[in-house]
Every structure is written in C-alpha cells, then in structure tokens.
Design a protein around this motif. Structure first.
Motif, PDB file in Angstrom:
ATOM      1  N   LYS A  10       2.613   4.964   2.094  1.00  0.00           N
ATOM      2  CA  LYS A  10       1.887   3.826   1.542  1.00  0.00           C
ATOM      3  C   LYS A  10       2.858   2.989   0.706  1.00  0.00           C
ATOM      4  O   LYS A  10       3.459   3.495  -0.244  1.00  0.00           O
ATOM      5  CB  LYS A  10       0.716   4.302   0.670  1.00  0.00           C
ATOM      6  CG  LYS A  10      -0.256   5.270   1.352  1.00  0.00           C
ATOM      7  CD  LYS A  10      -1.021   4.611   2.485  1.00  0.00           C
ATOM      8  CE  LYS A  10      -1.954   5.572   3.205  1.00  0.00           C
ATOM      9  NZ  LYS A  10      -3.263   5.701   2.595  1.00  0.00           N
ATOM     10  N   TYR A  74       1.169  12.711   0.839  1.00  0.00           N
ATOM     11  CA  TYR A  74       1.467  11.301   1.099  1.00  0.00           C
ATOM     12  C   TYR A  74       2.656  10.869   0.235  1.00  0.00           C
ATOM     13  O   TYR A  74       2.841  11.358  -0.877  1.00  0.00           O
ATOM     14  CB  TYR A  74       0.271  10.402   0.770  1.00  0.00           C
ATOM     15  CG  TYR A  74      -0.809  10.403   1.819  1.00  0.00           C
ATOM     16  CD1 TYR A  74      -0.883   9.401   2.790  1.00  0.00           C
ATOM     17  CD2 TYR A  74      -1.774  11.409   1.848  1.00  0.00           C
ATOM     18  CE1 TYR A  74      -1.883   9.396   3.745  1.00  0.00           C
ATOM     19  CE2 TYR A  74      -2.779  11.421   2.807  1.00  0.00           C
ATOM     20  CZ  TYR A  74      -2.825  10.408   3.751  1.00  0.00           C
ATOM     21  OH  TYR A  74      -3.812  10.411   4.699  1.00  0.00           O
ATOM     22  N   ALA A 277      -2.074   2.268   5.415  1.00  0.00           N
ATOM     23  CA  ALA A 277      -0.657   2.611   5.568  1.00  0.00           C
ATOM     24  C   ALA A 277      -0.005   1.603   6.500  1.00  0.00           C
ATOM     25  O   ALA A 277      -0.678   0.769   7.123  1.00  0.00           O
ATOM     26  CB  ALA A 277      -0.521   4.028   6.127  1.00  0.00           C
TER      27      ALA A 277
END
Length: 455
Positions: A10, A74, A277
């Motif tokens: 991200k 992530y 994303a």
C-alpha cells in the motif's frame, strides 16, 4: 527483509495543512508496528521523517520523505509531505506514485486554507482518499465542526467510520464499521475493546446504516444483498467501501490522536484491509499509449519521482517499480537519454536510514545510488524496449529573483550548486538573462526562496 507482491503493498501519501500532524502520525505508525523502540517527536527534532537539519530547525516538513512500516503481512509505504504550498512540488511528485491518500485535519481548526489549497491540487488526481481528524484529545478539539467543514469541502461522500467521545475522563473512539468502542488509557497505546454504551447506540446504529447504504450503492451485487437481507456483513461493507474509494464516491473519515497513539493501530488495519493496493488500480497509459500493469511477471519498468543529493552519498534516486521485478545489478535503459544504467544497490529508505534489499516487485517503492544520467521524471526500461511513463506535471513558478556569486571566481561553484538544487526540486528553475547578465531564479514563494538560500 521480506519481499512483498503488488497485492500486499500500500503506497500512501500523507497530506494536510501545516501542523495537522502528518509527521507525528507517520512516527506513531512505525512505533505501533514495532519498527521503532521509541517514538521521536517534532519538538525533540528526532523523527524518522524530518531528518534534514533545516526541517529540525524549523520544526516543519519541507521535503517529501519516503518511509515504510509493516502491519499484519502488508507493507505500507508512507510518503510524508510538507503542509505549505511553497513546497507543492514535493506533493506533486508524491501524487504521481501514491496509490491512495490520507489527508489529516486538525480537530482544533477543521478545514483550513492550507487544507483547501492542497485539496484543490490533489483532487485532480482522483486518488482514493481517507480523511483523518487528528488531535481529538486536545482541549480545543471540535470533531463535529471539523467533520462539517470537511463535508463542505468534499460533499456528502465524506462518511464517518468513527467518532470520538469521552467517558469518565477517558478518551474513546466509537467505530461504526466494527460497531465497537475503543477505550484508551491517558497515554494511549493499545485500547480496551468494549460494547458501545447504551447512550451511544442510537447514533452508532444510524451511522452504521448510513455506511451500509453508501457501501452497497457502489456495487450491484452488494445492492442486491442489501435488499435481500436488509444489511451487509463487515466483509461485504469493506468491499463496497473499497469500490467507492476507487470510484471517488466515498471518503471514509477516521479520528485519532497521533501524539498519544490513539486510533493509529485501527487506521493501519483499515489501510491493510480496505485501502486500495497498486494491484487494484487501473493500468497506466505510457507516453507511447501502451498499458502498464502492476504485474511482477511483466518487463521491469521504473519511474524516478524524486532525487536527493546527500553530501556523503552523492545522488539518491527514488523510484516506483511500475512493472516487473527489479533485482540488484539489473541493467536498464533511460528512455530520455538512451544511456544504460546499472542499479548496483537497491534500498528501502526510512528517512536517512537505508536498508539494503536484493529485489523489489511491481508496485513497490525503493531507491538507488549514483545513477549517471537519470533525473526526476525519467523512466528506466529494458534495453531496446522503450517505454516512457507520463511525467509529473509541476506548477509554474510564482516569483523570480536575480542571483549571482559574490566573487566572479565562484561562478563555477555557484552553477554546480544551482544544478543540484534544480535536480532535487523541479519547481526551481535557473535561466541566464542576457539583459541583466545574471542568473534568474524562479520558484514558488518567499519561504521556498529562503530554503533555497539556506541550501
């Protein structure tokens, strides 16, 4: 360091008016993820982001600074940007590579002139955006007025995910997506998760239903489920919120105290689970009208969005991997110059700290050292397979000033310094005036000029 693929990266730009708390929130998120043992502060001049001496002296961000954190499998790449429009070039570069935006609002003031200036600029990029109302624990904070000023700025698509309340002196946050109450200790940190109190149930249910309806209207299948069941599950709501963000038809609103680490962990969870994303975005069209996909199996394409000249390191080039997988010692061609560059070292940068990595996948952000001819706005591509990512569009200069060396013998040194400044900041331009027989410096404003003089 773990290598992440495009679905789990991200890229977030932190934007907002001066003193809205961007740098403090970035520092808190790194601390929350365990990447820092101790949080720095702007006042103590020891944050990861504001590491340049001029930033520490002014206690204000001047440069866009890439850093990263990792949260529940992530990777979150954060670019912390300045809040003053004299440094709009730093925001322009960031917008070109960010996948989503987090705009901070100071709960004491709501939408400020600086907020409007930045919003009017970034709104043209149509990036998914989350608004975060910060400093909710400040004695002069007014969340409701801040939210109303936000609705005046962006319209009815601003939707509350959270709102703050105080219970028996304790700062709390009501989350209407999860329908939970987060109760914080005076010094913040990990909250206690509780049922929403009876006197808040009606309001929370109302906001929850508004969120369901807004999430459902972004997808036909979700709308059918909503009509059939009268509600949506949390996962279905997340899906609808993401679609709404991608369509710029939904702007989630969160609340935090970045200074006290209240609400930052929940915000990071939302970034992981909902914020789009790189893989969720539409492919980019190159200058040659070719589609560029964030696919690690495609040919390797890099876009250089920032250049920094450090005294002990030389030139640092920051890039986004637009396609393919970049490996250490890869050779790529510069689309503007035709020269071949060798990327001997690859880094993840956190302020001035460098972490050496062997490879980076499509969608990720990294840096390398001492490229020969490559500058900001350049594309690097496989040899003899030319492709050019559309360049950053920088605002025109607003003021001009004649500049010259005090001693003619120093002209060459001055020209070298000017070239480095122009390389670092494309909103600065130098042109020689035959009429005045002087170099004319063009930039964004008096503060911008003062920083150039300091440099």
């Amino acid at each position: 360091m773990k290598v992440y693929d495009e679905k789990f990266i991200k890229n977030i730009a932190f934007v907002g008016a001066h003193n809205s708390g961007k740098t403090t929130l970035a520092e808190t998120m790194l601390f929350e993820a365990g990447l820092l043992n101790r949080r720095g502060s702007v006042e103590e001049k020891n944050t990861v982001s504001d590491y340049q001496s001029i930033e520490q002296e002014r206690q204000s961000s001047i440069y866009a600074t890439p850093l990263h954190t990792e949260w529940r499998n992530y990777k979150i790449n954060i670019i912390d940007t300045p809040g003053l429009d004299d440094f709009i070039g730093e925001i322009a570069s960031t917008m070109h590579v960010a996948d989503s935006i987090i705009m901070l609002i100071n709960a004491q003031y709501g939408v400020e002139v600086g907020t409007e200036i930045i919003w009017n600029y970034i709104d043209r990029f149509n990036k998914p955006t989350v608004f975060v109302i910060n400093q909710i624990d400040h004695p002069k904070a007014n969340f409701d007025e801040s939210f109303n000023s936000l609705k005046n700025l962006v319209g009815k698509n601003a939707i509350k995910i959270q709102y703050p309340i105080v219970i028996n002196g304790a700062q709390c946050i009501v989350d209407v997506l999860k329908m939970r109450l987060y109760k914080f200790k005076p010094d913040g940190g990990k909250p206690e998760k509780l049922e929403i109190p009876a006197n808040q149930k009606e309001l929370a249910e109302k906001l929850h239903n508004e969120l369901i309806e807004k999430a459902a209207e972004n997808d036909e299948n979700l709308m059918e489920l909503y009509f059939e069941n009268g509600t949506l599950t949390e996962d279905e709501m997340r899906k609808g919120i993401k679609i709404g963000m991608l369509n710029n038809e939904l702007f989630p609103v969160f609340c935090v105290s970045a200074l006290k680490d209240m609400g930052s962990g929940r915000l990071m969870g939302f970034i992981d689970n909902v914020i789009p994303a790189a893989a969720d975005l539409k492919p980019q069209l190159s200058v040659e009208n070719k589609e560029v996909f964030y696919n690690p199996k495609d040919q390797t394409i890099l876009f250089v969005f920032k250049t920094v000249h450090e005294p002990n390191l030389g030139k640092i080039s920051f890039f986004k991997v637009m396609s393919g997988t970049l490996n250490q010692n890869d050779k790529l061609e510069n689309s503007r110059k035709g020269d071949v560059e060798v990327l001997n070292q690859l880094f993840i940068m956190d302020g001035k700290k460098r972490e050496l990595v062997e490879s980076l996948h499509a969608g990720d952000i990294g840096a390398t050292l001492k490229l020969k001819v490559t500058e900001t706005n350049d594309t690097l591509h496989p040899i003899d397979h030319k492709i050019t990512i559309k360049p950053i569009s920088y605002p025109e200069a607003r003021i001009q000033k004649a500049t010259s060396a005090q001693d003619k013998k120093d002209d060459e040194k001055l020209n070298e310094v000017l070239r480095k400044i122009e390389s670092q900041d494309p909103t600065v331009n130098f042109n020689y005036s035959k009429e005045l027989k002087q170099q004319i410096l063009s930039c964004q404003g008096e503060l911008h000029l003062a920083i150039i003089d300091w440099t």
